[in-house]
Design a protein around this motif. Sequence first.
Motif, PDB file in Angstrom:
ATOM      1  N   ILE A 246       0.857  -1.185   0.000  1.00 30.65           N
ATOM      2  CA  ILE A 246       0.000   0.000   0.000  1.00 30.65           C
ATOM      3  C   ILE A 246       0.899   1.242   0.000  1.00 30.65           C
ATOM      4  O   ILE A 246       1.647   1.474   0.959  1.00 30.65           O
ATOM      5  N   PRO A 247       0.843   2.056  -1.086  1.00 31.95           N
ATOM      6  CA  PRO A 247       1.757   3.202  -1.191  1.00 31.95           C
ATOM      7  C   PRO A 247       1.738   4.125   0.036  1.00 31.95           C
ATOM      8  O   PRO A 247       2.791   4.615   0.451  1.00 31.95           O
ATOM      9  N   ASP A 248       0.549   4.357   0.635  1.00 30.44           N
ATOM     10  CA  ASP A 248       0.470   5.269   1.784  1.00 30.44           C
ATOM     11  C   ASP A 248       1.281   4.764   2.972  1.00 30.44           C
ATOM     12  O   ASP A 248       1.860   5.556   3.720  1.00 30.44           O
ATOM     13  N   VAL A 249       1.328   3.442   3.152  1.00 33.41           N
ATOM     14  CA  VAL A 249       2.093   2.850   4.261  1.00 33.41           C
ATOM     15  C   VAL A 249       3.582   3.132   4.059  1.00 33.41           C
ATOM     16  O   VAL A 249       4.305   3.528   4.980  1.00 33.41           O
ATOM     17  N   VAL A 250       4.041   2.953   2.809  1.00 32.38           N
ATOM     18  CA  VAL A 250       5.452   3.179   2.487  1.00 32.38           C
ATOM     19  C   VAL A 250       5.776   4.670   2.620  1.00 32.38           C
ATOM     20  O   VAL A 250       6.807   5.053   3.180  1.00 32.38           O
TER      21      VAL A 250
ATOM     22  N   GLU B  17       5.174  -5.667 -10.574  1.00 36.78           N
ATOM     23  CA  GLU B  17       5.560  -4.281 -10.301  1.00 36.78           C
ATOM     24  C   GLU B  17       6.238  -4.205  -8.947  1.00 36.78           C
ATOM     25  O   GLU B  17       6.122  -5.103  -8.127  1.00 36.78           O
ATOM     26  N   THR B  18       6.975  -3.113  -8.739  1.00 41.56           N
ATOM     27  CA  THR B  18       7.653  -2.905  -7.461  1.00 41.56           C
ATOM     28  C   THR B  18       7.416  -1.458  -7.034  1.00 41.56           C
ATOM     29  O   THR B  18       7.171  -0.592  -7.875  1.00 41.56           O
ATOM     30  N   PRO B  19       7.482  -1.172  -5.719  1.00 41.03           N
ATOM     31  CA  PRO B  19       7.309   0.219  -5.283  1.00 41.03           C
ATOM     32  C   PRO B  19       8.549   1.051  -5.572  1.00 41.03           C
ATOM     33  O   PRO B  19       9.679   0.568  -5.448  1.00 41.03           O
ATOM     34  N   ALA B  20       8.331   2.294  -5.988  1.00 39.20           N
ATOM     35  CA  ALA B  20       9.421   3.240  -6.212  1.00 39.20           C
ATOM     36  C   ALA B  20       8.994   4.562  -5.587  1.00 39.20           C
ATOM     37  O   ALA B  20       7.795   4.859  -5.518  1.00 39.20           O
ATOM     38  N   ALA B  21       9.963   5.337  -5.110  1.00 35.47           N
ATOM     39  CA  ALA B  21       9.617   6.562  -4.378  1.00 35.47           C
ATOM     40  C   ALA B  21      10.440   7.746  -4.838  1.00 35.47           C
ATOM     41  O   ALA B  21      11.620   7.602  -5.183  1.00 35.47           O
ATOM     42  N   VAL B  22       9.792   8.926  -4.843  1.00 36.37           N
ATOM     43  CA  VAL B  22      10.550  10.174  -4.940  1.00 36.37           C
ATOM     44  C   VAL B  22      10.417  10.872  -3.589  1.00 36.37           C
ATOM     45  O   VAL B  22       9.369  10.792  -2.937  1.00 36.37           O
TER      46      VAL B  22
ATOM     47  N   HIS C  72      16.645   3.586   7.293  1.00 39.71           N
ATOM     48  CA  HIS C  72      15.559   3.980   8.197  1.00 39.71           C
ATOM     49  C   HIS C  72      14.309   3.107   7.954  1.00 39.71           C
ATOM     50  O   HIS C  72      13.594   2.760   8.893  1.00 39.71           O
ATOM     51  N   LEU C  73      14.096   2.727   6.698  1.00 40.07           N
ATOM     52  CA  LEU C  73      12.909   1.918   6.368  1.00 40.07           C
ATOM     53  C   LEU C  73      13.077   0.459   6.778  1.00 40.07           C
ATOM     54  O   LEU C  73      12.083  -0.241   7.001  1.00 40.07           O
ATOM     55  N   GLY C  74      14.332   0.011   6.873  1.00 40.80           N
ATOM     56  CA  GLY C  74      14.598  -1.401   7.157  1.00 40.80           C
ATOM     57  C   GLY C  74      13.872  -1.926   8.375  1.00 40.80           C
ATOM     58  O   GLY C  74      13.370  -3.054   8.380  1.00 40.80           O
ATOM     59  N   SER C  75      13.764  -1.091   9.425  1.00 38.21           N
ATOM     60  CA  SER C  75      13.130  -1.563  10.660  1.00 38.21           C
ATOM     61  C   SER C  75      11.632  -1.244  10.695  1.00 38.21           C
ATOM     62  O   SER C  75      10.933  -1.627  11.626  1.00 38.21           O
ATOM     63  N   ARG C  76      11.145  -0.505   9.688  1.00 36.87           N
ATOM     64  CA  ARG C  76       9.748  -0.054   9.721  1.00 36.87           C
ATOM     65  C   ARG C  76       8.841  -0.748   8.716  1.00 36.87           C
ATOM     66  O   ARG C  76       7.624  -0.696   8.831  1.00 36.87           O
ATOM     67  N   LEU C  77       9.442  -1.365   7.701  1.00 34.23           N
ATOM     68  CA  LEU C  77       8.640  -1.971   6.638  1.00 34.23           C
ATOM     69  C   LEU C  77       9.042  -3.422   6.426  1.00 34.23           C
ATOM     70  O   LEU C  77      10.175  -3.806   6.719  1.00 34.23           O
ATOM     71  N   ALA C  78       8.118  -4.213   5.892  1.00 32.71           N
ATOM     72  CA  ALA C  78       8.477  -5.567   5.453  1.00 32.71           C
ATOM     73  C   ALA C  78       9.429  -5.444   4.270  1.00 32.71           C
ATOM     74  O   ALA C  78       9.408  -4.439   3.555  1.00 32.71           O
ATOM     75  N   ARG C  79      10.240  -6.474   4.054  1.00 29.29           N
ATOM     76  CA  ARG C  79      11.238  -6.371   2.978  1.00 29.29           C
ATOM     77  C   ARG C  79      10.601  -6.069   1.625  1.00 29.29           C
ATOM     78  O   ARG C  79      11.133  -5.283   0.848  1.00 29.29           O
ATOM     79  N   TYR C  80       9.437  -6.691   1.356  1.00 22.09           N
ATOM     80  CA  TYR C  80       8.811  -6.480   0.041  1.00 22.09           C
ATOM     81  C   TYR C  80       8.196  -5.081  -0.100  1.00 22.09           C
ATOM     82  O   TYR C  80       7.860  -4.652  -1.201  1.00 22.09           O
ATOM     83  N   GLU C  81       8.053  -4.360   1.049  1.00 26.13           N
ATOM     84  CA  GLU C  81       7.493  -3.004   0.985  1.00 26.13           C
ATOM     85  C   GLU C  81       8.560  -1.938   0.708  1.00 26.13           C
ATOM     86  O   GLU C  81       8.244  -0.810   0.334  1.00 26.13           O
ATOM     87  N   VAL C  82       9.828  -2.285   0.922  1.00 25.65           N
ATOM     88  CA  VAL C  82      10.903  -1.301   0.748  1.00 25.65           C
ATOM     89  C   VAL C  82      11.058  -0.983  -0.740  1.00 25.65           C
ATOM     90  O   VAL C  82      11.157  -1.890  -1.566  1.00 25.65           O
ATOM     91  N   PRO C  83      11.062   0.310  -1.117  1.00 27.23           N
ATOM     92  CA  PRO C  83      11.151   0.671  -2.538  1.00 27.23           C
ATOM     93  C   PRO C  83      12.403   0.116  -3.208  1.00 27.23           C
ATOM     94  O   PRO C  83      13.478   0.091  -2.596  1.00 27.23           O
TER      95      PRO C  83
END
Length: 267
Positions: A174-178, A203-208, A225-236
């Motif tokens: 979910i993009p909003d979570v990322v 598809e994969t998530p990408a961020a600006v 910073h994202l490593g501890s907050r998101l599941a691995r598949y959620e990291v852009p």
Amino acid sequence: GRFDLDEWARAVRTHRPKAVSLVPTAVRMVLHSELTRDDLASIKVVTSGTAPLSVEDSEAFTDKFGIPVLTSYAATEFGGGVAGWSLPDHKRYWADKRGSVGRASGGAQLRVVTEDGTVLAPDEPGLLEVKPGQLGPDADWIRTTDLGKLDEDGFLWILGRADQAIIRGGFKVIPDVVRDAIESHPAVAGASVVGRPDDRLGETPAAVVELRPGSTATTEDILAHLGSRLARYEVPTELVIVDTIPRTPSGKADLRAVRDQLAGATR
């Protein structure tokens, strides 16, 4: 496991199947291989489901091997196909309706509605609702998160996802979570997250990311910073720091412009 082209080709030559089922990645591998029409001589039809296959790929496959590719569509909400192409439909309608995922199948019923449930006329885009065949005619309509349209002959086009969810190799992102996770970094002023097409995963998530004035942070800092907050598949899979995120007049991130920004950064 992974699709093994040589093993598959050997099996086709040995067992001479009339019909084979290939996921889109495998369709592309066969298309771009050294295999010829003679190697696939027994095959009359290829069926392909799970992830969207582009019209270009399916037509290139048919041009190269003389074999129609019948795609199908399964709504994420309840596994199982609810629409697809049949061989007679392909012969009769493909030229006019290329890009469609076919008609209701397996006894399913389909309709397209507005947010408040008003059923829309043919060719009007809206939210897809399905009554799966296995639930019987008295079942309730189930609303999917897919945007679609149906034409007067009952052919379905999938136009995107209503919730903007990114399906990465079967996992829902979910993009909003990322975005929230990225924006929790002290140096970040704002972020926008979109799906980028990926041959293997769909598809994969990408961020600006836009930084606060006077702040410095690197792509690596933010990803750590994202490593501890998101599941691995959620990291852009791509994270690009930009001067400003393009926005619509209402202040929302302009997702089309964000996609262009990412495409420019990764060329």
